[in-house]
Design a protein around this motif. Sequence first.
Motif, PDB file in Angstrom:
ATOM      1  N   TYR A   1      -7.424   0.233  -2.045  1.00 37.39           N
ATOM      2  CA  TYR A   1      -6.683  -0.975  -2.417  1.00 37.39           C
ATOM      3  C   TYR A   1      -7.567  -2.214  -2.329  1.00 37.39           C
ATOM      4  O   TYR A   1      -8.572  -2.246  -1.624  1.00 37.39           O
ATOM      5  CB  TYR A   1      -5.477  -1.167  -1.486  1.00 37.39           C
ATOM      6  N   SER A   2      -7.138  -3.261  -3.019  1.00 40.82           N
ATOM      7  CA  SER A   2      -7.801  -4.556  -2.921  1.00 40.82           C
ATOM      8  C   SER A   2      -7.387  -5.234  -1.628  1.00 40.82           C
ATOM      9  O   SER A   2      -6.295  -5.003  -1.103  1.00 40.82           O
ATOM     10  CB  SER A   2      -7.447  -5.430  -4.114  1.00 40.82           C
TER      11      SER A   2
ATOM     12  N   TYR B   1       0.830  -1.197   0.000  1.00 44.14           N
ATOM     13  CA  TYR B   1       0.000   0.000   0.000  1.00 44.14           C
ATOM     14  C   TYR B   1       0.871   1.256   0.000  1.00 44.14           C
ATOM     15  O   TYR B   1       0.630   2.198  -0.767  1.00 44.14           O
ATOM     16  CB  TYR B   1      -0.918   0.012   1.229  1.00 44.14           C
ATOM     17  N   GLN B   2       1.886   1.290   0.843  1.00 47.89           N
ATOM     18  CA  GLN B   2       2.758   2.455   0.915  1.00 47.89           C
ATOM     19  C   GLN B   2       3.543   2.651  -0.374  1.00 47.89           C
ATOM     20  O   GLN B   2       3.750   3.782  -0.833  1.00 47.89           O
ATOM     21  CB  GLN B   2       3.718   2.329   2.102  1.00 47.89           C
TER      22      GLN B   2
ATOM     23  N   PRO C   1      -2.439  -9.472  -5.196  1.00 50.23           N
ATOM     24  CA  PRO C   1      -1.229  -8.717  -4.842  1.00 50.23           C
ATOM     25  C   PRO C   1      -1.486  -7.302  -4.318  1.00 50.23           C
ATOM     26  O   PRO C   1      -0.614  -6.437  -4.449  1.00 50.23           O
ATOM     27  CB  PRO C   1      -0.470  -8.690  -6.159  1.00 50.23           C
ATOM     28  N   PHE C   2      -2.668  -7.037  -3.728  1.00 52.96           N
ATOM     29  CA  PHE C   2      -2.938  -5.782  -3.030  1.00 52.96           C
ATOM     30  C   PHE C   2      -2.731  -4.563  -3.933  1.00 52.96           C
ATOM     31  O   PHE C   2      -2.021  -3.618  -3.585  1.00 52.96           O
ATOM     32  CB  PHE C   2      -2.061  -5.651  -1.782  1.00 52.96           C
ATOM     33  N   LYS C   3      -3.381  -4.575  -5.070  1.00 55.95           N
ATOM     34  CA  LYS C   3      -3.201  -3.465  -6.014  1.00 55.95           C
ATOM     35  C   LYS C   3      -4.278  -2.400  -5.837  1.00 55.95           C
ATOM     36  O   LYS C   3      -5.220  -2.536  -5.056  1.00 55.95           O
ATOM     37  CB  LYS C   3      -3.187  -4.007  -7.440  1.00 55.95           C
ATOM     38  N   VAL C   4      -4.113  -1.314  -6.587  1.00 54.41           N
ATOM     39  CA  VAL C   4      -4.981  -0.147  -6.457  1.00 54.41           C
ATOM     40  C   VAL C   4      -6.311  -0.395  -7.163  1.00 54.41           C
ATOM     41  O   VAL C   4      -6.344  -0.712  -8.344  1.00 54.41           O
ATOM     42  CB  VAL C   4      -4.291   1.100  -7.050  1.00 54.41           C
ATOM     43  N   ARG C   5      -7.396  -0.203  -6.424  1.00 55.02           N
ATOM     44  CA  ARG C   5      -8.738  -0.321  -7.014  1.00 55.02           C
ATOM     45  C   ARG C   5      -9.233   1.022  -7.543  1.00 55.02           C
ATOM     46  O   ARG C   5      -9.977   1.064  -8.520  1.00 55.02           O
ATOM     47  CB  ARG C   5      -9.730  -0.877  -5.992  1.00 55.02           C
ATOM     48  N   SER C   6      -8.839   2.106  -6.893  1.00 58.88           N
ATOM     49  CA  SER C   6      -9.226   3.436  -7.381  1.00 58.88           C
ATOM     50  C   SER C   6      -8.280   4.473  -6.811  1.00 58.88           C
ATOM     51  O   SER C   6      -7.698   4.292  -5.737  1.00 58.88           O
ATOM     52  CB  SER C   6     -10.668   3.772  -6.990  1.00 58.88           C
TER      53      SER C   6
ATOM     54  N   ALA D   1      -8.245  -1.002   8.578  1.00 60.26           N
ATOM     55  CA  ALA D   1      -9.363  -1.796   8.071  1.00 60.26           C
ATOM     56  C   ALA D   1     -10.002  -1.180   6.829  1.00 60.26           C
ATOM     57  O   ALA D   1     -10.720  -1.865   6.098  1.00 60.26           O
ATOM     58  CB  ALA D   1     -10.418  -1.960   9.167  1.00 60.26           C
ATOM     59  N   GLN D   2      -9.761   0.108   6.581  1.00 64.22           N
ATOM     60  CA  GLN D   2     -10.392   0.765   5.444  1.00 64.22           C
ATOM     61  C   GLN D   2      -9.705   0.475   4.112  1.00 64.22           C
ATOM     62  O   GLN D   2     -10.220   0.820   3.053  1.00 64.22           O
ATOM     63  CB  GLN D   2     -10.430   2.279   5.666  1.00 64.22           C
ATOM     64  N   ARG D   3      -8.513  -0.141   4.157  1.00 68.46           N
ATOM     65  CA  ARG D   3      -7.778  -0.498   2.938  1.00 68.46           C
ATOM     66  C   ARG D   3      -7.601   0.714   2.016  1.00 68.46           C
ATOM     67  O   ARG D   3      -7.911   0.658   0.836  1.00 68.46           O
ATOM     68  CB  ARG D   3      -8.468  -1.642   2.197  1.00 68.46           C
ATOM     69  N   ARG D   4      -7.113   1.794   2.576  1.00 65.79           N
ATOM     70  CA  ARG D   4      -6.862   2.981   1.774  1.00 65.79           C
ATOM     71  C   ARG D   4      -5.755   3.807   2.415  1.00 65.79           C
ATOM     72  O   ARG D   4      -5.468   3.666   3.608  1.00 65.79           O
ATOM     73  CB  ARG D   4      -8.119   3.840   1.631  1.00 65.79           C
ATOM     74  N   LEU D   5      -5.124   4.646   1.615  1.00 68.81           N
ATOM     75  CA  LEU D   5      -4.184   5.646   2.105  1.00 68.81           C
ATOM     76  C   LEU D   5      -4.630   7.001   1.563  1.00 68.81           C
ATOM     77  O   LEU D   5      -5.206   7.087   0.463  1.00 68.81           O
ATOM     78  CB  LEU D   5      -2.757   5.338   1.650  1.00 68.81           C
ATOM     79  N   ARG D   6      -4.354   8.039   2.336  1.00 72.28           N
ATOM     80  CA  ARG D   6      -4.771   9.378   1.933  1.00 72.28           C
ATOM     81  C   ARG D   6      -3.641  10.360   2.204  1.00 72.28           C
ATOM     82  O   ARG D   6      -2.856  10.190   3.143  1.00 72.28           O
ATOM     83  CB  ARG D   6      -6.036   9.815   2.683  1.00 72.28           C
TER      84      ARG D   6
END
Length: 481
Positions: A119-120, A28-29, A124-129, A96-101
């Motif tokens: 993120y998914s 994610y990072q 492989p935990f890729k970007v969903r949007s 738990a939100q599976r996002r970074l801002r």
Amino acid sequence: MLTLFCLSAAVRAETSTTDADASKPERYQLAMAAALEMLASDNADAVEQFVDQHLSEDTLNGFSGQGRERYVGYLRDTKRFHASLSLLSQLEVPAAQRRLRARMYSSNTEQNYILTINYSAEAPFKVRSIYLDADTAQSQSSGPLNRQQLITELAGYVDRLAARGIFSGTVLLADQQEVLYQSAKGMADLRFQVPNTLQTKFNLASMNKMFTAVSILQLVAEDKLALDDKLVKYLDRSLFGAGNFDAITIAQLLTHTAGLGWPEFPEGTQLKLRNHADYKPLLNKIPLAAEPGSSFRYSNEGMLLLGMVIEAVSGQSYDDYVRQHIFARAGMTHSGNFDLDSITPDLATGYFYSSELNSMQANWFIQGVKGTAAGGGYSTVDDLHKFAVALTGNTLLPKALTEQAYSAKPALNSPNYGYGFAVRANHNGRIVGHAGEFIGVASALQLYQDKGFILVVLANQSFASEPVMAKVDSLLSVLTE
């Protein structure tokens, strides 16, 4: 060139370290770092490289297989629009939100923005949007301001946006007594250098949905239909494909909770269909992506179906009904779903920047040939001001139904949307209205319910309305009565 400041060592991490064994937080990072590098890069291929390396397969294949093309276009346009973005800080988000801002500052718009990456949950935990939104929680105004100072600041701000080439359109701000500010900037037609004026008609994109919702609620007020009626009471079930379409209600369509998915209409469809009846052979291409009533899924097709319901119940075409029962009552003489290949005076052409051609391009061959109940109609700032006044004055609907339209519906799994109206709250109290976004189109109507202001922004240029909306939010937050 975009510039990002205060990048930490982690943010500068090379994406080459993203091996398959990287943990979820690391991946994610790394994707956030790659996004920031992409936004800062003057490499012409940076956007495509980011999209291809970091977006998930579901996202790339979304929008009927156009996901990659849409994200490449969106990110290119975002970079060009802001010109220079500064990283202010990364924000804390629950894991738990599976996002970074991250909070960003745009020198072009003089506004703060929030960059969000979702993120998914699975490897492989890729970007969903990935998207950039105005940071409405932070005011950029020094304040306090009286009304004349507010008008002066707003006028200067719109002038600066226009001078930088990122605003072409019209703006109107009014209180309950009078219009406080209105202006027109930029060109309605670049080819012939025709300037925008206050009489210019702009594409509304999704703002038509308000007219559709009001029409439905008028029929409810006349006991010609009910909100809990099933869709198939008015449209034959055989028109639809597999799924529980029998369960869809009028209220669910109004609140985007009917579960409708993204349809795969044939290429070029938008250039051939003029009337709602023309869409009926294509309704079987609308998938049911979720159980009706289970969740909010914004749907143009849901509003299109409501347009067909209006025709079935009223016995009139959608355009005739809206013209008679909304436009005429409100005094809106310059609004409608116009045939774009006919001669309609004062229509603005929508423009977007093409990276491939390195020039501004008209959106003629992208938008539909005629608007529908879902969007694509045209109006002026004055007509939309009249619509807002008529609506809030209960000229179009009884007071109880007007309030229902304005109120979010969490009980229907629609926490930020009422019946055809978006609903939000911030330091200015409750705000209702609707925005419209399309390639070369940016429009918005905002009714500040608690403060008594009306804002209309219409633009024939991508992204152009949001900075003005954010600026007015910040100015009103420091207004002294």
